[in-house]
Design a protein around this motif. Structure first.
Motif, PDB file in Angstrom:
ATOM      1  N   UNK A  73       1.816  24.972  15.866  1.00 32.44           N
ATOM      2  CA  UNK A  73       1.222  24.350  15.032  1.00 32.44           C
ATOM      3  C   UNK A  73       1.943  24.546  13.671  1.00 32.44           C
ATOM      4  N   UNK A  74       2.884  24.657  14.222  1.00 38.29           N
ATOM      5  CA  UNK A  74       3.906  25.070  12.594  1.00 38.29           C
ATOM      6  C   UNK A  74       4.938  23.802  12.461  1.00 38.29           C
ATOM      7  N   UNK A  75       4.437  22.714  13.550  1.00 37.56           N
ATOM      8  CA  UNK A  75       5.208  21.366  14.015  1.00 37.56           C
ATOM      9  C   UNK A  75       4.468  20.276  12.778  1.00 37.56           C
ATOM     10  N   UNK A  76       5.141  19.830  11.776  1.00 41.03           N
ATOM     11  CA  UNK A  76       4.410  19.055  11.336  1.00 41.03           C
ATOM     12  C   UNK A  76       5.158  17.324  11.593  1.00 41.03           C
ATOM     13  N   UNK A  77       3.995  16.500  11.657  1.00 44.59           N
ATOM     14  CA  UNK A  77       3.531  15.900  11.972  1.00 44.59           C
ATOM     15  C   UNK A  77       4.145  14.162  11.108  1.00 44.59           C
ATOM     16  N   UNK A  78       5.061  14.005  10.303  1.00 46.69           N
ATOM     17  CA  UNK A  78       5.172  12.927   9.887  1.00 46.69           C
ATOM     18  C   UNK A  78       4.015  11.331  10.182  1.00 46.69           C
ATOM     19  N   UNK A  79       3.462  10.711   9.158  1.00 48.60           N
ATOM     20  CA  UNK A  79       3.463   9.402   9.930  1.00 48.60           C
ATOM     21  C   UNK A  79       4.353   8.342   9.656  1.00 48.60           C
ATOM     22  N   UNK A  80       4.143   7.519  10.428  1.00 50.68           N
ATOM     23  CA  UNK A  80       4.713   6.577  10.271  1.00 50.68           C
ATOM     24  C   UNK A  80       4.555   5.649   8.462  1.00 50.68           C
ATOM     25  N   UNK A  81       5.486   4.988   8.220  1.00 47.06           N
ATOM     26  CA  UNK A  81       5.435   4.581   6.961  1.00 47.06           C
ATOM     27  C   UNK A  81       5.112   2.801   7.168  1.00 47.06           C
ATOM     28  N   UNK A  82       3.887   2.416   6.977  1.00 45.42           N
ATOM     29  CA  UNK A  82       4.286   1.210   6.998  1.00 45.42           C
ATOM     30  C   UNK A  82       3.879  -0.152   5.966  1.00 45.42           C
ATOM     31  N   UNK A  83       4.281  -1.249   6.126  1.00 46.13           N
ATOM     32  CA  UNK A  83       4.196  -2.205   5.139  1.00 46.13           C
ATOM     33  C   UNK A  83       3.261  -3.522   5.256  1.00 46.13           C
ATOM     34  N   UNK A  84       2.431  -4.002   4.722  1.00 44.92           N
ATOM     35  CA  UNK A  84       2.283  -5.296   5.420  1.00 44.92           C
ATOM     36  C   UNK A  84       3.186  -6.474   4.654  1.00 44.92           C
ATOM     37  N   UNK A  85       3.657  -7.200   4.601  1.00 43.96           N
ATOM     38  CA  UNK A  85       3.819  -8.152   4.304  1.00 43.96           C
ATOM     39  C   UNK A  85       2.974  -9.458   4.128  1.00 43.96           C
ATOM     40  N   UNK A  86       2.196 -10.364   3.548  1.00 42.52           N
ATOM     41  CA  UNK A  86       1.289 -11.943   3.367  1.00 42.52           C
ATOM     42  C   UNK A  86       0.367 -10.605   3.716  1.00 42.52           C
ATOM     43  N   UNK A  87      -0.647 -10.823   2.398  1.00 38.91           N
ATOM     44  CA  UNK A  87      -1.918 -10.298   2.163  1.00 38.91           C
ATOM     45  C   UNK A  87      -2.352 -11.409   2.509  1.00 38.91           C
ATOM     46  N   UNK A  88      -3.095 -12.546   3.218  1.00 41.65           N
ATOM     47  CA  UNK A  88      -3.745 -13.100   3.504  1.00 41.65           C
ATOM     48  C   UNK A  88      -4.646 -13.278   4.406  1.00 41.65           C
ATOM     49  N   UNK A  89      -5.806 -13.972   4.901  1.00 40.09           N
ATOM     50  CA  UNK A  89      -6.102 -13.364   5.678  1.00 40.09           C
ATOM     51  C   UNK A  89      -6.242 -12.409   7.187  1.00 40.09           C
ATOM     52  N   UNK A  90      -4.832 -12.569   7.798  1.00 40.90           N
ATOM     53  CA  UNK A  90      -5.401 -11.725   8.801  1.00 40.90           C
ATOM     54  C   UNK A  90      -4.441 -10.648   8.577  1.00 40.90           C
ATOM     55  N   UNK A  91      -2.943 -10.885   7.597  1.00 41.35           N
ATOM     56  CA  UNK A  91      -3.119  -8.740   6.339  1.00 41.35           C
ATOM     57  C   UNK A  91      -4.320  -8.845   5.910  1.00 41.35           C
ATOM     58  N   UNK A  92      -4.752  -9.125   5.433  1.00 38.30           N
ATOM     59  CA  UNK A  92      -5.639  -8.688   4.312  1.00 38.30           C
ATOM     60  C   UNK A  92      -7.629  -9.039   4.420  1.00 38.30           C
ATOM     61  N   UNK A  93      -7.583  -9.676   4.148  1.00 38.45           N
ATOM     62  CA  UNK A  93      -8.384 -10.718   3.693  1.00 38.45           C
ATOM     63  C   UNK A  93      -9.833 -10.938   5.018  1.00 38.45           C
ATOM     64  N   UNK A  94      -9.463 -11.047   6.387  1.00 39.03           N
ATOM     65  CA  UNK A  94     -10.432 -10.560   7.672  1.00 39.03           C
ATOM     66  C   UNK A  94     -11.817  -9.697   6.833  1.00 39.03           C
ATOM     67  N   UNK A  95     -11.269  -8.632   6.062  1.00 35.94           N
ATOM     68  CA  UNK A  95     -11.575  -7.973   6.668  1.00 35.94           C
ATOM     69  C   UNK A  95     -13.097  -7.649   5.447  1.00 35.94           C
ATOM     70  N   UNK A  96     -12.401  -9.127   4.713  1.00 36.32           N
ATOM     71  CA  UNK A  96     -13.846  -8.707   3.927  1.00 36.32           C
ATOM     72  C   UNK A  96     -15.321  -9.518   4.226  1.00 36.32           C
ATOM     73  N   UNK A  97     -14.942 -10.095   5.195  1.00 37.58           N
ATOM     74  CA  UNK A  97     -16.081 -10.919   5.861  1.00 37.58           C
ATOM     75  C   UNK A  97     -16.894 -10.063   6.501  1.00 37.58           C
ATOM     76  N   UNK A  98     -18.069  -9.847   5.651  1.00 39.26           N
ATOM     77  CA  UNK A  98     -19.267  -8.538   6.335  1.00 39.26           C
ATOM     78  C   UNK A  98     -19.727  -9.353   7.707  1.00 39.26           C
TER      79      UNK A  98
END
Ligand code: NAD
Length: 356
Positions: free
Chosen positions: A4-29
């Protein structure tokens, strides 16, 4: 040790290109499931989406707000200089994939998740694979069906002889050889095996992008199966479908991977001495959602943890690219048969540059 004392660090991620597959497809309901790299990092335990990068400041700000991402950059050089990153997704156009990969790896990024097609030339793809291998970095390519449980089970079913010996396949796509055809040739590799030769002809069906026309063709596989690759007009409707015909049955994966049908070879009621194909239950669990991007990010995390190896590797992306280059070269040279692997002289063939 107190677990329980072990802290698990989250992996730090980035996205280059915020077009359709980067971010925008999620706007499509209508999608109703996570469809982008940014959305998938944000929703996957073990990742912190810490930065976005896009040359378009409006997109950057819109998706920075939407996904509550603190780091926002209009230059990937700045992103890589200022952020300490474990994983970077490359969701820009194809010509930028190799240079961004090289810079990300040089900056210490341990996992590069590059969208398809992996690069515009085989030389660039080879460079990406070598750069990542030399640095001990993981390279993933966004042929997302490789991350999907259902597609993986279908591939295992066929490889295990579930359809008997694979005889032939037919495959349909729209929207350009490099853009959508790359998913199809990659899926054929997954389901049928390694190609030995191709023949391509220019399709009369518009792809919607003159720089990336549709190509029809044949792909001959080790073991003798031949796949017919056929493109249709993207404006008429979209189609993405593979039929695999074995000696004991036929499995069709249709509707972009969201549906499947199966027919088993049984004794014919119509013709004595022959078998016929009869509809039967799909022999692989085809229930559940195809959460391609969520499954992909969970897999990237598992690979960073050292618990798995890439299911859609740089080498896989490079093999798919080789088939595309061969098909396009054949289509541009009167449908000449091209044997694989391609000669070194075609390593720089620029056919896929200018495509997405
Ligand atoms: N796996 C899939 O199903 C799938 C679906 C769509 C696109 N793709 C692939 O993803 C890639 C991007 O396609 P898209 O349709 O999302 O394109 P897009 O044009 O919608 O988005 C690309 C984004 O990258 C940005 N960009 C371009 N150059 C940049 C740079 N040097 N630095 C930072 N940002 C930059 C653009 O401003 C744009 O916002 C292509 O390789 C494409 O083939 C894959």
């Amino acid at each position: 040790m107190d677990v329980a004392a072990v802290s698990v660090r989250a992996y730090r991620a980035a996205v280059v290109g915020c077009g359709r597959i980067g971010a925008a497809f999620d706007d499509d309901p209508r999608r109703g499931y996570v469809s982008t790299h940014a959305g998938a990092y944000a929703a996957t335990e073990g990742f912190d989406l810490v930065a976005l990068c896009d040359v378009d400041p409006e997109r950057l700000s819109r998706y920075g707000e939407k996904f509550a991402v603190p780091g926002r950059y209009t230059s990937y050089d700045d992103l890589l200089a200022k952020e300490e990153l474990d994983a970077v997704s490359i969701c820009t156009t194809v010509d930028t994939h190799a240079p961004i990969t090289a810079k990300a790896v040089a900056a210490g990024v341990r996992a590069v998740f590059c969208e398809k097609p992996v690069a515009g030339t085989l030389a660039a793809a080879d460079e990406m694979v070598t750069t990542c291998d030399n640095a001990g970095a993981l390279l993933f390519v966004g042929h997302q069906r490789r991350f999907d449980r259902f597609h993986r089970e279908v591939a295992a079913y066929i490889a295990g002889g579930g359809l008997g010996a694979v005889q032939q396949a037919t495959a349909y796509y729209t929207a350009g050889l490099a853009n959508t055809g790359t998913h199809l040739v990659d899926l054929l590799r997954q389901l049928v095996g390694e190609p030995e030769w191709v023949v391509g002809t220019m399709s009369r069906a518009p792809s919607g992008n003159p720089a990336d026309p549709n190509v029809d063709g044949w792909i001959g596989f080790r073991g003798g199966a031949v796949a017919a690759l056929q493109a249709t007009d993207v404006k008429a409707y979209t189609i993405f479908e593979v039929n695999v015909l074995g000696t004991t049955g036929r499995l069709r994966v249709g509707d972009h991977g969201f549906s499947a049908t199966y027919e088993a070879a049984v004794e014919s009621r119509r013709f004595a001495g022959y078998n016929q194909l009869e509809p039967a239950a799909v022999p692989v669990d085809d229930s559940g959602r195809r959460e391609y991007m969520l499954q992909a990010m969970a897999h990237v995390r598992d690979c960073l943890d050292g618990a798995a190896s890439p299911w859609s590797s740089g080498a896989d992306g490079r093999q798919a690219l080789e088939i595309l280059v061969a098909l396009r070269w054949s289509a541009d040279h009167g449908g000449q048969r091209v044997d694989l692997p391609l000669p070194a002289s075609l390593r720089d063939a620029p056919y896929l540059q200018g495509s997405k």
